[in-house]
Design a protein around this motif. Structure first.
Motif, PDB file in Angstrom:
ATOM      1  N   PHE A   3     -33.171 -32.395  -0.838  1.00 29.13           N
ATOM      2  CA  PHE A   3     -34.232 -32.841  -1.747  1.00 29.13           C
ATOM      3  C   PHE A   3     -33.670 -33.065  -3.149  1.00 29.13           C
ATOM      4  O   PHE A   3     -33.910 -34.103  -3.775  1.00 29.13           O
ATOM      5  CB  PHE A   3     -35.359 -31.820  -1.789  1.00 29.13           C
ATOM      6  N   LEU A   4     -32.911 -32.089  -3.633  1.00 26.75           N
ATOM      7  CA  LEU A   4     -32.344 -32.194  -4.982  1.00 26.75           C
ATOM      8  C   LEU A   4     -31.328 -33.325  -5.074  1.00 26.75           C
ATOM      9  O   LEU A   4     -31.269 -34.049  -6.080  1.00 26.75           O
ATOM     10  CB  LEU A   4     -31.690 -30.869  -5.372  1.00 26.75           C
ATOM     11  N   SER A   5     -30.517 -33.499  -4.030  1.00 25.43           N
ATOM     12  CA  SER A   5     -29.512 -34.566  -4.038  1.00 25.43           C
ATOM     13  C   SER A   5     -30.174 -35.936  -4.113  1.00 25.43           C
ATOM     14  O   SER A   5     -29.755 -36.795  -4.887  1.00 25.43           O
ATOM     15  CB  SER A   5     -28.633 -34.477  -2.783  1.00 25.43           C
ATOM     16  N   VAL A   6     -31.214 -36.137  -3.307  1.00 22.52           N
ATOM     17  CA  VAL A   6     -31.902 -37.425  -3.299  1.00 22.52           C
ATOM     18  C   VAL A   6     -32.632 -37.655  -4.615  1.00 22.52           C
ATOM     19  O   VAL A   6     -32.609 -38.763  -5.172  1.00 22.52           O
ATOM     20  CB  VAL A   6     -32.883 -37.500  -2.114  1.00 22.52           C
ATOM     21  N   PHE A   7     -33.255 -36.609  -5.143  1.00 22.83           N
ATOM     22  CA  PHE A   7     -33.960 -36.745  -6.416  1.00 22.83           C
ATOM     23  C   PHE A   7     -33.003 -37.152  -7.537  1.00 22.83           C
ATOM     24  O   PHE A   7     -33.255 -38.111  -8.275  1.00 22.83           O
ATOM     25  CB  PHE A   7     -34.657 -35.431  -6.772  1.00 22.83           C
ATOM     26  N   LEU A   8     -31.902 -36.436  -7.660  1.00 21.13           N
ATOM     27  CA  LEU A   8     -30.950 -36.727  -8.731  1.00 21.13           C
ATOM     28  C   LEU A   8     -30.277 -38.081  -8.526  1.00 21.13           C
ATOM     29  O   LEU A   8     -30.005 -38.807  -9.493  1.00 21.13           O
ATOM     30  CB  LEU A   8     -29.903 -35.614  -8.811  1.00 21.13           C
ATOM     31  N   LEU A   9     -30.002 -38.434  -7.271  1.00 25.07           N
ATOM     32  CA  LEU A   9     -29.430 -39.750  -6.993  1.00 25.07           C
ATOM     33  C   LEU A   9     -30.412 -40.848  -7.390  1.00 25.07           C
ATOM     34  O   LEU A   9     -30.013 -41.885  -7.946  1.00 25.07           O
ATOM     35  CB  LEU A   9     -29.073 -39.866  -5.513  1.00 25.07           C
TER      36      LEU A   9
END
Length: 287
Positions: A165-171
């Motif tokens: 979730f965090l990876s996709v959000f920051l990406l």
């Protein structure tokens, strides 16, 4: 209907942007259930539903931006600003697409429908007003990626991990910021005539935000692959690093920051993305 008109309607749908909707398949792909999910007769319904919904929101955005797009060196050639498609026809098409998207989403599940409706609400609010506010515009675009991810989890019954979730959000924030920076750099002093919000970003802010979120993506993605306990997945981290830096280089070189166009037109980015998918798939599905 003439061939130029048909091409105009097809361009109005922005089919190349449907590539973003592949995010729906990320949860089953990364969760190890991709092949079980895609063999179902209804496997493509969530993807098609989001494609129809996203095209409806693109048409709404084009209708509202029509006058501003006439001042843009490239967007003035779009079907609505150029006059190839009438606003009335575009409105009718958007309503048909939205209705079809909701009908298909209803067949998937109520939770999937809720994510689709939320996506439509956020995208519509962005087009109508929120795109005029600094940072809010970037977070609205980023929300679109997250809602696709969550919708994919709901459609295929896969729980989204915290690190993913965090990876996709920051990406998503990284790519959205790069897109805004590219627009600001390419349009120069006339940037505000096309998109008002570009004038509200101080010099260097978008650059710094892109660098910051790019570094954060690398960290969260690294922690995600470590949590998967796969040695092969760990070797995809250098690919992730190269892809992030290549995108930054593309934006800073004035070659455009649209995520979809960057992936399709930039051969190194396309190859890295393909190799990443193969390595991740091998690491997850091959014992």
């Amino acid at each position: 209907m003439s061939l130029p008109t048909l091409r105009g309607y097809l361009k109005l749908l922005r089919p190349t942007q449907w590539l973003k909707n592949l995010m729906i398949f990320f949860p089953p792909f990364l969760g190890g259930t991709f092949f079980l999910a895609v063999i179902r007769p209804t496997a493509l319904i969530p993807f098609v539903s989001f494609c129809l919904a996203s095209s409806a929101t693109y048409i709404l955005n084009d209708l509202l931006d029509m006058e501003h797009d006439r001042n843009h060196p490239e967007k003035r050639l779009r079907p609505l600003p150029s006059g190839r498609i009438s606003p009335l026809s575009a409105r009718a098409l958007a309503l048909i697409l939205a209705g079809a998207a909701i009908a298909l989403a209803w067949k998937v599940s109520l939770s999937f429908l809720s994510f689709l409706l939320l996506y439509g609400a956020v995208s519509s609010a962005y087009s109508i007003r929120l795109k005029e506010y600094a940072l809010v515009d970037i977070f609205c675009i980023s929300a679109g990626f997250l809602l696709r991810l969550e919708a994919g989890g709901a459609a295929f019954g896969v729980t989204i991990s915290e690190w993913l979730f965090l990876s996709v959000f920051l990406l998503a924030v990284f790519l959205s910021t790069g897109k805004r920076l590219s627009e600001k750099n390419r349009l120069g002093v006339s940037a505000a005539n096309h998109r008002k919000v570009l004038a509200t970003y101080p010099e260097g802010f978008l650059d710094g935000t892109m660098f910051m979120t790019g570094g954060a993506v690398l960290v969260t993605y690294t922690l995600y692959v470590i949590s998967r306990h796969s040695s092969l997945l760990l070797y995809t981290v250098p690919l992730c690093c190269f892809g992030l830096l290549r995108y930054i280089l593309r934006v800073q070189s004035g070659k455009g920051g649209d995520p979809t166009e960057s992936l399709l037109r930039d051969m190194p980015l396309f190859i890295v993305g393909l190799v990443w998918a193969v390595m991740v798939g091998w690491g997850i599905y091959v014992p």
